[in-house]
Write a protein that holds these residues in place. Structure first.
Motif, PDB file in Angstrom:
ATOM      1  N   PHE A  76      11.971 -78.874 -11.241  1.00 43.58           N
ATOM      2  CA  PHE A  76      11.825 -80.209 -11.827  1.00 43.58           C
ATOM      3  C   PHE A  76      13.163 -80.909 -11.807  1.00 43.58           C
ATOM      4  CE2 PHE A  76      12.191 -83.202 -15.320  1.00 43.58           C
ATOM      5  CZ  PHE A  76      11.115 -84.026 -15.058  1.00 43.58           C
ATOM      6  N   ARG A  77      13.145 -82.188 -11.408  1.00 49.01           N
ATOM      7  CA  ARG A  77      14.345 -83.025 -11.443  1.00 49.01           C
ATOM      8  C   ARG A  77      13.981 -84.339 -12.098  1.00 49.01           C
ATOM      9  NH1 ARG A  77      18.661 -81.798  -7.006  1.00 49.01           N
ATOM     10  NH2 ARG A  77      19.828 -82.761  -8.677  1.00 49.01           N
ATOM     11  N   GLY A  78      14.869 -84.810 -12.962  1.00 46.54           N
ATOM     12  CA  GLY A  78      14.644 -86.087 -13.623  1.00 46.54           C
ATOM     13  C   GLY A  78      15.756 -86.384 -14.612  1.00 46.54           C
ATOM     14  N   ASP A  79      15.759 -87.626 -15.101  1.00 52.11           N
ATOM     15  CA  ASP A  79      16.760 -88.008 -16.092  1.00 52.11           C
ATOM     16  C   ASP A  79      16.347 -87.481 -17.465  1.00 52.11           C
ATOM     17  OD1 ASP A  79      14.804 -89.749 -17.099  1.00 52.11           O
ATOM     18  OD2 ASP A  79      15.731 -91.536 -16.248  1.00 52.11           O
ATOM     19  N   PRO A  80      17.181 -87.665 -18.497  1.00 50.04           N
ATOM     20  CA  PRO A  80      16.843 -87.132 -19.822  1.00 50.04           C
ATOM     21  C   PRO A  80      15.505 -87.622 -20.372  1.00 50.04           C
ATOM     22  CG  PRO A  80      19.174 -87.660 -19.751  1.00 50.04           C
ATOM     23  CD  PRO A  80      18.566 -88.192 -18.468  1.00 50.04           C
ATOM     24  N   MET A 115      19.066 -79.214 -22.531  1.00 51.45           N
ATOM     25  CA  MET A 115      20.018 -80.202 -22.033  1.00 51.45           C
ATOM     26  C   MET A 115      21.439 -79.636 -22.010  1.00 51.45           C
ATOM     27  SD  MET A 115      17.845 -82.426 -21.316  1.00 51.45           S
ATOM     28  CE  MET A 115      18.681 -83.919 -20.892  1.00 51.45           C
ATOM     29  N   THR A 116      21.585 -78.391 -22.418  1.00 53.62           N
ATOM     30  CA  THR A 116      22.870 -77.716 -22.456  1.00 53.62           C
ATOM     31  C   THR A 116      23.039 -76.858 -21.214  1.00 53.62           C
ATOM     32  OG1 THR A 116      22.681 -77.608 -24.848  1.00 53.62           O
ATOM     33  CG2 THR A 116      24.309 -76.167 -23.834  1.00 53.62           C
ATOM     34  N   PRO A 117      24.188 -76.928 -20.549  1.00 58.60           N
ATOM     35  CA  PRO A 117      24.402 -76.093 -19.363  1.00 58.60           C
ATOM     36  C   PRO A 117      24.206 -74.606 -19.660  1.00 58.60           C
ATOM     37  CG  PRO A 117      26.107 -77.758 -19.519  1.00 58.60           C
ATOM     38  CD  PRO A 117      25.319 -77.832 -20.797  1.00 58.60           C
ATOM     39  N   LEU A 118      23.637 -73.916 -18.688  1.00 56.17           N
ATOM     40  CA  LEU A 118      23.446 -72.464 -18.700  1.00 56.17           C
ATOM     41  C   LEU A 118      22.435 -71.988 -19.728  1.00 56.17           C
ATOM     42  CD1 LEU A 118      27.203 -71.474 -18.361  1.00 56.17           C
ATOM     43  CD2 LEU A 118      25.561 -71.809 -16.519  1.00 56.17           C
ATOM     44  N   ALA A 119      21.644 -72.892 -20.271  1.00 54.96           N
ATOM     45  CA  ALA A 119      20.696 -72.531 -21.324  1.00 54.96           C
ATOM     46  C   ALA A 119      19.292 -72.337 -20.771  1.00 54.96           C
ATOM     47  CB  ALA A 119      20.685 -73.610 -22.404  1.00 54.96           C
ATOM     48  N   ALA A 120      18.502 -71.613 -21.532  1.00 54.41           N
ATOM     49  CA  ALA A 120      17.082 -71.425 -21.246  1.00 54.41           C
ATOM     50  C   ALA A 120      16.324 -71.613 -22.550  1.00 54.41           C
ATOM     51  CB  ALA A 120      16.823 -70.039 -20.681  1.00 54.41           C
ATOM     52  N   ASN A 121      15.147 -72.150 -22.453  1.00 58.56           N
ATOM     53  CA  ASN A 121      14.278 -72.286 -23.615  1.00 58.56           C
ATOM     54  C   ASN A 121      12.961 -71.614 -23.292  1.00 58.56           C
ATOM     55  OD1 ASN A 121      13.227 -73.073 -26.109  1.00 58.56           O
ATOM     56  ND2 ASN A 121      12.310 -74.884 -25.201  1.00 58.56           N
ATOM     57  N   ARG A 122      12.618 -70.618 -24.100  1.00 65.01           N
ATOM     58  CA  ARG A 122      11.362 -69.897 -23.890  1.00 65.01           C
ATOM     59  C   ARG A 122      10.458 -70.107 -25.090  1.00 65.01           C
ATOM     60  NH1 ARG A 122      10.457 -63.606 -23.986  1.00 65.01           N
ATOM     61  NH2 ARG A 122       8.207 -63.698 -23.940  1.00 65.01           N
ATOM     62  N   VAL A 123       9.223 -70.474 -24.807  1.00 64.63           N
ATOM     63  CA  VAL A 123       8.198 -70.626 -25.827  1.00 64.63           C
ATOM     64  C   VAL A 123       6.980 -69.872 -25.323  1.00 64.63           C
ATOM     65  CG1 VAL A 123       6.718 -72.232 -27.090  1.00 64.63           C
ATOM     66  CG2 VAL A 123       9.076 -72.894 -26.524  1.00 64.63           C
ATOM     67  N   SER A 124       6.674 -68.770 -25.993  1.00 71.39           N
ATOM     68  CA  SER A 124       5.551 -67.931 -25.617  1.00 71.39           C
ATOM     69  C   SER A 124       5.695 -67.519 -24.152  1.00 71.39           C
ATOM     70  CB  SER A 124       4.235 -68.661 -25.892  1.00 71.39           C
ATOM     71  OG  SER A 124       3.142 -67.801 -25.744  1.00 71.39           O
ATOM     72  N   TRP A 155      17.888 -74.370 -17.426  1.00 71.17           N
ATOM     73  CA  TRP A 155      18.773 -75.444 -16.981  1.00 71.17           C
ATOM     74  C   TRP A 155      19.505 -74.983 -15.729  1.00 71.17           C
ATOM     75  CZ3 TRP A 155      23.904 -76.285 -15.942  1.00 71.17           C
ATOM     76  CH2 TRP A 155      24.368 -77.607 -15.965  1.00 71.17           C
ATOM     77  N   LEU A 156      19.424 -75.769 -14.653  1.00 72.09           N
ATOM     78  CA  LEU A 156      20.132 -75.446 -13.417  1.00 72.09           C
ATOM     79  C   LEU A 156      21.198 -76.475 -13.064  1.00 72.09           C
ATOM     80  CD1 LEU A 156      17.190 -74.233 -11.146  1.00 72.09           C
ATOM     81  CD2 LEU A 156      18.708 -72.877 -12.606  1.00 72.09           C
ATOM     82  N   GLY A 157      21.118 -77.639 -13.650  1.00 78.36           N
ATOM     83  CA  GLY A 157      22.070 -78.709 -13.379  1.00 78.36           C
ATOM     84  C   GLY A 157      21.782 -79.868 -14.299  1.00 78.36           C
ATOM     85  N   PRO A 158      22.610 -80.910 -14.264  1.00 72.13           N
ATOM     86  CA  PRO A 158      22.446 -82.035 -15.195  1.00 72.13           C
ATOM     87  C   PRO A 158      21.073 -82.700 -15.130  1.00 72.13           C
ATOM     88  CG  PRO A 158      24.516 -82.198 -14.025  1.00 72.13           C
ATOM     89  CD  PRO A 158      23.755 -81.077 -13.389  1.00 72.13           C
ATOM     90  N   ASP A 159      20.394 -82.591 -13.998  1.00 67.22           N
ATOM     91  CA  ASP A 159      19.067 -83.205 -13.890  1.00 67.22           C
ATOM     92  C   ASP A 159      18.084 -82.256 -13.197  1.00 67.22           C
ATOM     93  OD1 ASP A 159      19.966 -83.237 -11.277  1.00 67.22           O
ATOM     94  OD2 ASP A 159      19.416 -85.319 -10.904  1.00 67.22           O
TER      95      ASP A 159
END
Length: 185
Positions: free
Chosen positions: A35-39, A55-64, A70-74
């Protein structure tokens, strides 16, 4: 993090590597999207996907059984174990109808390897030249990097567990280097 599984070892195949304190296995297939897109688009995408896009570099969000890395700014990698890729694409297309974005199904392009056990960091460091100490690469951190000459996405799932996302065509190369690396540990 929820306890619902995202990655699980494929039940019909044997482990790539099983040794004392170390296991490498391919995972069951997942729905995967680049996925690529603005905020603003990222916010809509996260709501539609069911896991907000970090939105933080090097982060992952897991829900269930879903995750956004996150791979890059967008740019993010979206992973889901609980639905077909087509259902996710339809839901996200509806939510993002008025937002400029790119959503590409990469489910068939990628595979994942689970590297688990007390020797996981050392084994990965035979070909990944990052500091994988938990203080430098904590649980939840994800990054795009190189494994020898193959591009991977490395995500620390637990104290002694990593997911290695790679292109399907590079998986045998990476698996071979992991087996070879384990011999030297």
């Amino acid at each position: 993090m929820s306890e619902a599984p995202l990655y699980s070892a494929a039940g019909d195949t044997e482990a790539v590597l099983a040794a004392p304190g170390l296991r490498v296995s391919r995972t069951r297939p997942l729905a995967r999207f680049a996925f690529r897109g603005d905020p603003a688009a990222a916010g809509k995408a996260g709501a539609a996907f069911g896991a907000s896009l970090p939105m933080t570099p090097l982060a992952a969000n897991r829900v269930s059984a879903r995750a956004a890395l996150w791979l890059g700014p967008d740019e993010w990698l979206l992973l889901a174990a609980d639905e077909t890729a087509a259902a996710i694409a339809v839901g996200m297309a509806t939510a993002l109808a008025d937002a400029p974005h790119a959503l590409v199904d990469v489910s068939e392009r990628n595979v994942a390897l689970l590297v688990e056990g007390e020797g996981a960091e050392r084994l990965l460091n035979t070909q990944v030249f990052l500091d994988l100490d938990p203080a430098a690469f904590p649980v939840g951190m994800a990054t795009r990097t190189l494994f020898a000459k193959a591009e991977i996405i490395l995500w620390r799932l637990g104290d002694e567990a990593f997911a290695v996302e790679c292109w399907r065509s590079f998986a045998p190369y990476i698996e071979g280097l992991l087996v070879e690396g384990a011999r030297g540990l």
